[in-house]
Design an enzyme around this catalytic site. Structure first.
Site, mmCIF file in Angstrom:
data_model
loop_
_atom_site.group_PDB
_atom_site.id
_atom_site.type_symbol
_atom_site.label_atom_id
_atom_site.label_comp_id
_atom_site.label_asym_id
_atom_site.label_seq_id
_atom_site.Cartn_x
_atom_site.Cartn_y
_atom_site.Cartn_z
ATOM 1 N N GLY A 94 33.024 85.489 51.740
ATOM 2 C CA GLY A 94 32.246 86.050 49.877
ATOM 3 C C GLY A 94 31.466 85.241 49.851
ATOM 4 O O GLY A 94 31.265 83.913 49.996
ATOM 5 N N CYS A 95 30.133 85.554 49.219
ATOM 6 C CA CYS A 95 28.895 85.079 49.436
ATOM 7 C C CYS A 95 28.443 83.869 48.340
ATOM 8 O O CYS A 95 28.370 82.752 48.350
ATOM 9 C CB CYS A 95 27.639 85.963 48.464
ATOM 10 S SG CYS A 95 27.872 86.445 47.468
ATOM 11 N N ASN A 96 29.309 83.887 47.091
ATOM 12 C CA ASN A 96 29.256 83.092 45.969
ATOM 13 C C ASN A 96 30.406 81.674 46.291
ATOM 14 O O ASN A 96 30.412 80.706 46.480
ATOM 15 C CB ASN A 96 30.570 83.786 44.774
ATOM 16 C CG ASN A 96 28.910 84.425 44.037
ATOM 17 O OD1 ASN A 96 27.900 83.691 43.718
ATOM 18 N ND2 ASN A 96 29.492 85.572 43.382
#
Length: 351
Positions: A153-155
């Site tokens: 995931g990006c976060n």
């Protein structure tokens, strides 16, 4: 050798970005762009910026349209990519599967039940080459031997890479990790939602998934456990801000001893000295999302708040490149025996 690639969910932001990166790579040929509601439409109608595939048409997303490729990328919402990947394997297809969604990231069924729900699926090899591991093979060794990749995931990428070396080195405590992230609207995907309209987003900042409910939290804790061998307590609050792409994560944790900023900075510099896509800024300098826009670079700046004995690490990345499609290509390169950095740039786009 040229590897043939099919992308499911190619009409979305992540699928489109992956197509852009792959089309510029001489080792790959994007031969199939699959979609759902836009199947039958020209790619140029949805992605006019992708001149390299302007003459292509989106096809229906099915096992039949995806079979027969060397690589199949699944850029679909959670709950959809896992089932499609299983169906592809059941058909006998042996393509390298790279899942850009969440279905194959988590190792804990209870975490999946709490944060996502639905059928739990066995995890794929985690696609974060820079993630240090406390035990066993390195992340790169695992990726070089896999036929199935789960893109982070990006976060989770921002928070993990900001703090994992400090946690692994015993520089920070594990029980009070915090992160506040300014996130561009493309992180929510391309679906039409009233809260993502320009009139709602422009000139305003709004928190979401507040109170320990963001779905990337268990992924971050899982990564920290892999890096350090210890369980952590992590609080994360994302804030939607008026920019199309980018994440600026301000991460902090209590120091585990008497460290000054120079010592903490040195730990990060040493940890990432050989990493082509992680840049640690000089002491006193901090990254902005504009520094890394369009690149596969994650930039870090570090400080120490001596008054409260906490370290602050600021991480900036492009959520569609290093946060998604770039991470996918980086990991696929490793799995296929190609140069890890091929087809990816460390330079951002400015202004």
């Amino acid at each position: 050798m040229t590897f043939r690639v099919a992308i499911a969910g190619a009409s979305g932001y992540a699928g489109g970005e992956l197509s852009r990166l792959l089309s510029a790579h001489p080792g790959y040929e994007v031969t199939t762009l699959a979609a759902h509601t836009t199947a039958g439409q020209p790619v140029s109608a949805i992605h006019p910026h992708l001149a390299s595939v302007a003459d292509a048409t989106f096809v229906e997303t099915s096992v039949d349209t995806l079979k027969g490729h060397d690589v199949v990328a699944l850029a679909l919402p959670h709950g959809e990519s896992g089932a499609l990947g299983d169906a592809l394997r059941a058909s006998g297809d042996q393509a390298l599967i790279v899942d850009l969604g969440a279905d194959r990231r988590l190792h804990s069924p209870s975490d999946w039940d709490q944060f996502y729900g639905g059928k739990f699926l066995a995890p794929f090899t985690y696609g974060m080459p820079e993630l240090v591991r406390a035990q066993g093979p390195t992340s790169r060794e695992l990726l070089s031997e896999t036929r199935a990749i789960a893109v982070p995931g990006c976060n989770a990428t921002a928070v993990t890479l900001a703090l994992a070396p400090l946690l692994a080195g015993g520089v920070i405590q594990a029980d009070d990790i915090s992160a506040v992230l300014a996130v561009g609207s493309s992180g929510a995907g391309r679906s039409l939602r009233s809260d993502l309209l320009a009139a709602e987003v422009t000139g305003s900042a709004r928190p979401y998934a507040v109170g320990g409910i963001h779905r990337h939290l268990p992924e971050i804790r899982q990564n920290f456990a892999a890096a350090s061998g210890v369980d952590t307590s992590v609080s994360m609050t994302p804030v939607l801000v008026p920019m199309s792409r980018g994440i600026l994560a301000t991460c902090s944790a209590p120091l585990a001893g008497s460290y000054d900023v120079g010592q903490v900075h040195s730990v990060l510099m040493d940890a990432y000295a050989s990493e082509p896509f992680i840049r640690v800024y000089d002491q006193g300098s901090f990254p902005a999302t504009g520094d890394v826009r369009g690149s596969n670079t994650l930039a870090l700046g570090v400080s120490v708040d001596a008054a409260v004995n906490r370290v602050i690490v600021v991480a900036a990345l492009d959520n569609l490149v290093k946060g998604t499609a770039g991470a996918a290509l980086q990991s696929v390169n490793l799995a296929l025996g190609l140069e890890e950095s091929s087809g990816l740039t460390t330079d951002g786009v400015a202004p």
